[in-house]
Design an enzyme around this catalytic site. Structure first.
Site, PDB file in Angstrom:
ATOM      1  N   HIS A 152      -8.944  -6.582  -6.030  1.00 47.59           N
ATOM      2  CA  HIS A 152      -8.414  -5.666  -5.160  1.00 47.59           C
ATOM      3  C   HIS A 152      -9.579  -5.275  -3.998  1.00 47.59           C
ATOM      4  O   HIS A 152     -10.569  -5.469  -4.155  1.00 47.59           O
ATOM      5  CB  HIS A 152      -8.164  -4.306  -5.872  1.00 47.59           C
ATOM      6  CG  HIS A 152      -7.019  -4.233  -6.879  1.00 47.59           C
ATOM      7  ND1 HIS A 152      -5.670  -4.052  -6.399  1.00 47.59           N
ATOM      8  CD2 HIS A 152      -7.318  -4.931  -7.959  1.00 47.59           C
ATOM      9  CE1 HIS A 152      -5.323  -4.317  -7.736  1.00 47.59           C
ATOM     10  NE2 HIS A 152      -5.948  -4.800  -8.718  1.00 47.59           N
ATOM     11  N   ASP A 190      -3.833   2.306  -7.434  1.00 50.44           N
ATOM     12  CA  ASP A 190      -3.222   0.981  -7.718  1.00 50.44           C
ATOM     13  C   ASP A 190      -1.824   1.382  -8.196  1.00 50.44           C
ATOM     14  O   ASP A 190      -1.788   1.621  -9.500  1.00 50.44           O
ATOM     15  CB  ASP A 190      -3.852   0.113  -8.593  1.00 50.44           C
ATOM     16  CG  ASP A 190      -3.368  -1.398  -9.137  1.00 50.44           C
ATOM     17  OD1 ASP A 190      -2.237  -1.274  -8.762  1.00 50.44           O
ATOM     18  OD2 ASP A 190      -4.165  -1.834  -9.813  1.00 50.44           O
ATOM     19  N   TYR A 210      -3.695   4.948 -11.714  1.00 53.21           N
ATOM     20  CA  TYR A 210      -3.556   3.567 -12.044  1.00 53.21           C
ATOM     21  C   TYR A 210      -2.458   3.371 -13.047  1.00 53.21           C
ATOM     22  O   TYR A 210      -2.394   3.540 -14.049  1.00 53.21           O
ATOM     23  CB  TYR A 210      -4.748   3.154 -12.835  1.00 53.21           C
ATOM     24  CG  TYR A 210      -5.031   1.695 -13.079  1.00 53.21           C
ATOM     25  CD1 TYR A 210      -4.360   0.719 -12.421  1.00 53.21           C
ATOM     26  CD2 TYR A 210      -5.615   1.440 -14.491  1.00 53.21           C
ATOM     27  CE1 TYR A 210      -4.693  -0.587 -13.035  1.00 53.21           C
ATOM     28  CE2 TYR A 210      -5.554   0.078 -14.825  1.00 53.21           C
ATOM     29  CZ  TYR A 210      -5.090  -0.872 -14.155  1.00 53.21           C
ATOM     30  OH  TYR A 210      -4.938  -2.098 -14.535  1.00 53.21           O
TER      31      TYR A 210
END
Length: 254
Positions: free
Chosen positions: A242, A144, A105
């Site tokens: 998302h 991500d 992330y």
């Protein structure tokens, strides 16, 4: 081998919205999540048949990653081993016989770009970390990454040219990463597909109009290119801002 990655934007909230239904239905071999937003002991997920690995941020309700896998890994590592990067729960590495599986992330550079310098430093160190792994065996990196790499990867590139997630510096860093021997699996199989996004703002009903960004990825060592059978985005899954991304590897090619 089916692999899933999803920024759930708070796993506790996502569970209330039906996360487990999707998890069961998709039946992934490895399922990675980002932005879990919890501390150890705040949630007990019942996932029969899966090993669970969690990396929580020191700050409450912030960041965090997790991986759920049917096959027990040979080893597990949390973070990069760099103290200034490893307090926010942003990285987990599982080692399997044929490859390393890493979920990430990436830090957001913030609306005012006040964290851009730190983010670029973090990415430089991440590349060094992934390169070190890749010298031993191939790497599957997912998560991500908080950047739309090319103009095709967001709806309004001109309007966002100086905004977090689409700055010249962030895009160049992604290009440099891929140039070191890694492949964006989705663009490998779908080089010209437009409107393929993985994140949409909660504002102004933009998801319904598909005004989004592709910032969630499966990136693999170039040596694994022939093992990629599919790379998909699942925008119909609505339990977060998302959506999940998926990649299928052919075991015989690993």
């Amino acid at each position: 081998m089916k692999l899933i990655s999803w920024n759930v934007n708070g796993i506790r909230a996502c569970v209330k919205k039906g996360f487990l239904n999707y998890f069961t239905e998709i039946d992934a071999d490895i399922f990675a999540i980002q932005e879990t937003k919890l501390q150890a002991g705040q949630l007990a997920l019942e996932l029969p048949g899966y090993e669970q690995y969690w990396n929580c941020a020191e700050r409450k309700g912030y960041s965090g990653t997790a991986i759920f896998t049917k096959k027990k890994p040979l080893s597990v590592r949390y973070g990069m081993g760099i103290a200034k990067h490893d307090t926010e729960g942003r990285l987990i590495t599982l080692e399997f016989p044929a490859f390393y599986f890493v979920t990430v992330y990436t830090p957001n550079s913030r609306r005012d770009l006040s964290r851009l310098d730190y983010r670029l430093e973090w990415e430089k160190d991440l590349l060094a970390y992934i390169n070190e792994l890749d010298q031993r065996k191939p790497v599957v990196l997912c998560g991500d990454l908080n950047v739309a790499h090319q103009a095709i990867d967001l709806k309004n590139p001109k309007a966002n040219a100086k905004n977090s997630g689409f700055t010249k510096e962030e895009r160049e860093r992604m290009s440099a990463f891929l140039a070191c021997g890694y492949v964006d699996s989705f663009r490998l199989l779908h080089p010209d597909r437009e409107g393929a996004y993985t994140w949409w703002s909660y504002m102004n009903n933009v998801r319904a109009r598909n005004i989004g960004w592709r910032i969630d990825y499966f990136i693999v060592s170039a040596s694994l290119k022939k093992a990629i059978r599919s790379a998909e985005i699942h925008p119909e899954v609505l339990r977060s801002d998302h959506c999940p991304v998926a990649m299928t590897l052919v075991p015989d090619a690993l």
